[in-house]
Design a protein around this motif. Structure first.
Motif, mmCIF file in Angstrom:
data_model
loop_
_atom_site.group_PDB
_atom_site.id
_atom_site.type_symbol
_atom_site.label_atom_id
_atom_site.label_comp_id
_atom_site.label_asym_id
_atom_site.label_seq_id
_atom_site.Cartn_x
_atom_site.Cartn_y
_atom_site.Cartn_z
ATOM 1 N N GLU A 184 0.866 -1.221 0.076
ATOM 2 C CA GLU A 184 -0.169 0.137 0.013
ATOM 3 C C GLU A 184 0.994 1.362 -0.030
ATOM 4 O OE1 GLU A 184 -4.212 1.397 1.864
ATOM 5 O OE2 GLU A 184 -3.069 -0.158 2.802
ATOM 6 N N PHE A 185 1.877 1.432 0.790
ATOM 7 C CA PHE A 185 2.898 2.576 0.795
ATOM 8 C C PHE A 185 4.280 2.089 0.671
ATOM 9 C CE2 PHE A 185 -0.658 3.232 4.106
ATOM 10 C CZ PHE A 185 -1.142 4.301 3.273
ATOM 11 N N VAL A 190 6.070 6.615 6.327
ATOM 12 C CA VAL A 190 4.782 6.297 6.120
ATOM 13 C C VAL A 190 4.123 4.956 6.503
ATOM 14 C CG1 VAL A 190 2.654 6.276 4.437
ATOM 15 C CG2 VAL A 190 4.501 7.811 4.124
ATOM 16 N N TRP A 194 1.767 3.719 9.394
ATOM 17 C CA TRP A 194 0.642 2.946 9.243
ATOM 18 C C TRP A 194 0.731 1.716 9.881
ATOM 19 C CZ3 TRP A 194 -3.983 2.960 7.918
ATOM 20 C CH2 TRP A 194 -4.882 1.878 7.292
ATOM 21 N N ASP A 195 1.737 1.076 10.137
ATOM 22 C CA ASP A 195 1.945 -0.097 11.222
ATOM 23 C C ASP A 195 1.609 0.279 12.479
ATOM 24 O OD1 ASP A 195 2.765 -1.884 9.046
ATOM 25 O OD2 ASP A 195 4.752 -1.487 9.515
ATOM 26 N N ALA A 197 -0.343 2.841 13.499
ATOM 27 C CA ALA A 197 -1.656 3.162 13.386
ATOM 28 C C ALA A 197 -2.705 2.058 13.551
ATOM 29 C CB ALA A 197 -2.139 4.130 12.178
ATOM 30 N N LYS A 198 -2.356 0.995 12.909
ATOM 31 C CA LYS A 198 -3.232 -0.218 13.034
ATOM 32 C C LYS A 198 -3.134 -0.931 14.296
ATOM 33 C CE LYS A 198 -1.243 -2.233 9.293
ATOM 34 N NZ LYS A 198 -0.819 -2.987 8.243
ATOM 35 N N ARG A 211 -5.726 6.426 6.767
ATOM 36 C CA ARG A 211 -5.072 5.973 5.515
ATOM 37 C C ARG A 211 -5.023 6.907 4.392
ATOM 38 N NH1 ARG A 211 -5.851 0.357 3.654
ATOM 39 N NH2 ARG A 211 -7.499 0.267 5.010
ATOM 40 N N LEU A 214 -2.367 9.786 5.004
ATOM 41 C CA LEU A 214 -1.058 9.094 4.755
ATOM 42 C C LEU A 214 -0.690 9.152 3.273
ATOM 43 C CD1 LEU A 214 -0.928 5.964 7.359
ATOM 44 C CD2 LEU A 214 0.362 8.227 7.380
ATOM 45 N N LYS A 215 -1.770 8.722 2.370
ATOM 46 C CA LYS A 215 -1.614 8.710 0.944
ATOM 47 C C LYS A 215 -0.987 10.073 0.541
ATOM 48 C CE LYS A 215 -4.639 4.983 -0.190
ATOM 49 N NZ LYS A 215 -5.978 4.520 -1.030
#
Length: 291
Positions: A184-185, A190, A194-195, A197-198, A211, A214-215
């Protein structure tokens, strides 16, 4: 310091953020809102990280220098960790990466090394604070406040260590298997966010919104990388033209270089400020998990 054009622009961005944070802290202190000194201590740590990162702390081997990988296929940098050096060596000789992918992977390795530097600085700060705390003979209200500060620092250490472990596992996986085209990233910072954030206390709706943000953040980073490369090329060109004696040509290129330098500084500042804000939000979500 013998820093490259790109590294000087990065230093400018880091110092600009540090200055802004210090001005905010001075305002808080004037209002009596930093009695425990935690924000002041964090500012000191951040400055220490900057000084270490750019070789300004008096230690010749501490500078995290730019890689020359893009320019001549070799690195002038070291990773300061045998495990990372071994992984990088395997990745380089595996034949699984294009030149562009190797450059991206090298940025991931450097990012991981900087996280370890930051963790070690925080660990040293916590150790010093603990030593002082242990030597207090009569516990007081102030001592209890310092105990709370220590608790917060230990939580910060835990978050950083978790991020380092996750990051190393990712580097190990990518180094052995190559890049996943469905990932995804792509940008290391980033992926880290993301890791984390999950693992944080976000609802599905909040996570989806994060998400998307973050993009946008990754696109901002890619734009910054583009200007960094253009600045480095402009810097090399300027050095070449200086030797020709063509003043008109030199002046035109100086103007272009100044424009690229200013844009790189501006984007660098925006990227780092955005990173600060995103990291702060995730940190709050992780803290809720522990409550």
């Amino acid at each position: 310091l013998h820093l490259s054009a790109v590294k000087l622009a990065e230093l400018h961005s880091d110092l600009k953020i540090q200055e802004k944070d210090e001005l905010s802290w001075k305002k808080l202190k004037a209002e009596g809102l930093d009695e425990d000194g935690e924000k002041e201590a964090k500012l000191r740590r951040n400055l220490n990280v900057i000084m270490t990162k750019y070789g300004m702390n008096g230690k010749k081997d501490s500078q995290l220098a730019d890689t020359n990988y893009i320019k001549d296929g070799t690195e002038s940098d070291t990773l300061d960790d045998p495990r990372l050096e071994k992984l990088w060596s395997k990745a380089k000789t595996s034949g699984k990466f294009s030149d562009e992918e190797l450059d991206k992977l090298w940025r991931e390795f450097k990012h991981h090394r900087e996280k370890i530097h930051e963790y070690n600085i925080l660990l040293e700060t916590v150790s010093r604070t603990e030593d002082i705390h242990k030597n207090v003979i009569n516990p007081s209200e102030e001592s209890l406040v310092k105990e709370e500060i220590l608790h917060n620092k230990h939580r910060e250490l835990k978050d950083k260590l978790r991020s380092i472990n996750q990051g190393f596992e990712r580097l190990r996986k990518v180094s052995h298997q190559g890049y996943d085209t469905t990932s995804e990233f792509e940008e290391p910072r980033v992926i880290d966010l993301w890791d984390m954030a999950k693992s944080a206390n976000f609802t599905e709706k909040e996570l989806e919104s994060f998400r998307e943000e973050l993009k946008h953040f990754e696109a901002k980073i890619e734009k910054h990388h583009h200007y960094q490369k253009q600045l480095e090329i402009s810097h090399q060109k300027l050095k070449h033209i200086e030797g020709t004696g063509d003043k008109d040509h030199l002046n035109r290129n100086k103007e272009k270089y100044a424009m690229l330098e200013e844009k790189t500084k501006e984007l660098g500042y925006k990227v780092k400020k955005h990173l600060q804000d995103l990291s702060s939000r995730i940190s709050q979500g992780l803290q809720h998990n522990e409550l």
